[in-house]
Design an enzyme around this catalytic site. Structure first.
Site, PDB file in Angstrom:
ATOM      1  N   ASP A   1     -10.019  -2.088  -6.298  1.00 15.64           N
ATOM      2  CA  ASP A   1      -9.749  -1.496  -7.420  1.00 15.64           C
ATOM      3  C   ASP A   1     -10.033  -2.293  -7.642  1.00 15.64           C
ATOM      4  O   ASP A   1     -11.153  -2.151  -9.138  1.00 15.64           O
ATOM      5  CB  ASP A   1      -8.403  -0.872  -7.567  1.00 15.64           C
ATOM      6  CG  ASP A   1      -8.359   0.529  -6.813  1.00 15.64           C
ATOM      7  OD1 ASP A   1      -9.525   0.933  -6.048  1.00 15.64           O
ATOM      8  OD2 ASP A   1      -7.703   1.695  -6.892  1.00 15.64           O
TER       9      ASP A   1
ATOM     10  N   HIS B   1      -7.393   2.350  -3.259  1.00 12.67           N
ATOM     11  CA  HIS B   1      -6.082   2.903  -3.899  1.00 12.67           C
ATOM     12  C   HIS B   1      -5.549   1.401  -3.589  1.00 12.67           C
ATOM     13  O   HIS B   1      -4.097   1.280  -2.699  1.00 12.67           O
ATOM     14  CB  HIS B   1      -5.678   3.851  -3.513  1.00 12.67           C
ATOM     15  CG  HIS B   1      -6.387   4.574  -4.289  1.00 12.67           C
ATOM     16  ND1 HIS B   1      -5.634   5.588  -4.908  1.00 12.67           N
ATOM     17  CD2 HIS B   1      -6.766   5.988  -3.192  1.00 12.67           C
ATOM     18  CE1 HIS B   1      -6.520   6.280  -5.791  1.00 12.67           C
ATOM     19  NE2 HIS B   1      -7.052   6.723  -4.587  1.00 12.67           N
TER      20      HIS B   1
ATOM     21  N   GLU C   1      -0.912  -1.701  -8.192  1.00  8.22           N
ATOM     22  CA  GLU C   1      -0.243  -0.280  -7.065  1.00  8.22           C
ATOM     23  C   GLU C   1       1.359  -0.728  -7.321  1.00  8.22           C
ATOM     24  O   GLU C   1       2.158  -1.666  -7.014  1.00  8.22           O
ATOM     25  CB  GLU C   1      -0.989  -0.909  -5.576  1.00  8.22           C
ATOM     26  CG  GLU C   1      -1.721  -0.871  -5.278  1.00  8.22           C
ATOM     27  CD  GLU C   1      -2.649   0.242  -5.984  1.00  8.22           C
ATOM     28  OE1 GLU C   1      -2.035   1.397  -5.677  1.00  8.22           O
ATOM     29  OE2 GLU C   1      -4.306   0.064  -5.949  1.00  8.22           O
TER      30      GLU C   1
ATOM     31  N   ASP D   1      -5.437  -4.797 -11.744  1.00  3.92           N
ATOM     32  CA  ASP D   1      -4.807  -3.726 -10.509  1.00  3.92           C
ATOM     33  C   ASP D   1      -3.394  -3.808 -10.437  1.00  3.92           C
ATOM     34  O   ASP D   1      -3.613  -4.883  -9.592  1.00  3.92           O
ATOM     35  CB  ASP D   1      -5.812  -3.325 -10.563  1.00  3.92           C
ATOM     36  CG  ASP D   1      -5.567  -1.746  -9.931  1.00  3.92           C
ATOM     37  OD1 ASP D   1      -5.787  -0.010 -10.773  1.00  3.92           O
ATOM     38  OD2 ASP D   1      -4.833  -1.501  -8.917  1.00  3.92           O
TER      39      ASP D   1
END
Length: 209
Positions: free
Chosen positions: A156, A151, A12, A10
């Site tokens: 996540d 988030h 960001e 994951d």
């Protein structure tokens, strides 16, 4: 659970498109083996870019956090090495893979993962009829708890990893499978949702009887 390790990824990011100059701000890669998460690579990332206010509002990641984080030149090669030749998974896999490849290309590092599993597509095919396939809604529907802040990359990725484990158990119980090959998950991703049951019946006939 799974026949070989799978790495759940994951990112960001500052936006939706590396082609438009968006960059990664945080990464979490969790290796799943033997039915559990066995290894983690987690880091904020300093890509030398400004963090849009809406991204800070969404993720809590501030300009100061990334300005003092490890440089992308250090994080990205370590991440690609961590993933190695294992199968890669992400909840919106095309999004995360395009950022991984773009960041690797900037530094001349090619990705080596064996295949790509999208847990959104997989969930739609293996767990049809749920009210939503957004990660948070899926987690609530399946009783998977967030242990951190949504988030943020590690929280996540951890929820997505437990979702993948749930799908692996479901496939095993529904079709009498032993350890699930990651290649099977990759293949299911490519099958139209309406044809998954027939695909699995054929798979079981060929490989499990």
């Amino acid at each position: 659970m799974f026949e070989r390790p799978i790495v759940m990824l994951d990112f960001e990011t500052t936006g939706l498109s590396p082609e438009s100059g968006d960059r990664i701000t945080e990464v979490a890669a969790l290796r799943i083996a033997g039915g559990e998460i066995v290894e983690r690579y987690v880091s904020l990332v300093n890509c030398g870019v400004r963090i849009p206010p809406f991204i800070t509002s969404l993720t809590g990641i501030t300009q100061q956090m990334v300005d003092t984080a490890p440089l992308a030149e250090d994080v990205v090669p370590e991440l690609i090495e961590f993933i190695g030749g294992d199968t890669l998974a992400a909840h919106n896999a095309s999004f995360d893979e395009k950022f991984l490849k773009a960041e690797g290309a900037r530094l001349g590092h090619a990705c080596r993962h064996a295949g790509l599993v999208c847990s959104v597509k997989l969930s739609r095919r293996v767990l049809p009829g749920l009210p939503s396939y957004r990660l948070g809604e899926l987690a609530r529907s399946l009783g998977i708890a967030f242990r951190g802040t949504a988030h943020r990359a590690e929280a996540d990725a951890e929820v997505a990893a437990h979702l993948l484990l749930h799908i692996g158990r479901h496939l095993g119980q529904s079709y009498g499978l032993g350890p699930v090959p990651p290649d099977l998950l990759v293949a299911i991703n490519r099958v139209a949702a309406a044809k998954v049951s027939g695909f699995m019946d054929t798979y079981v006939t060929r490989h499990c009887r």
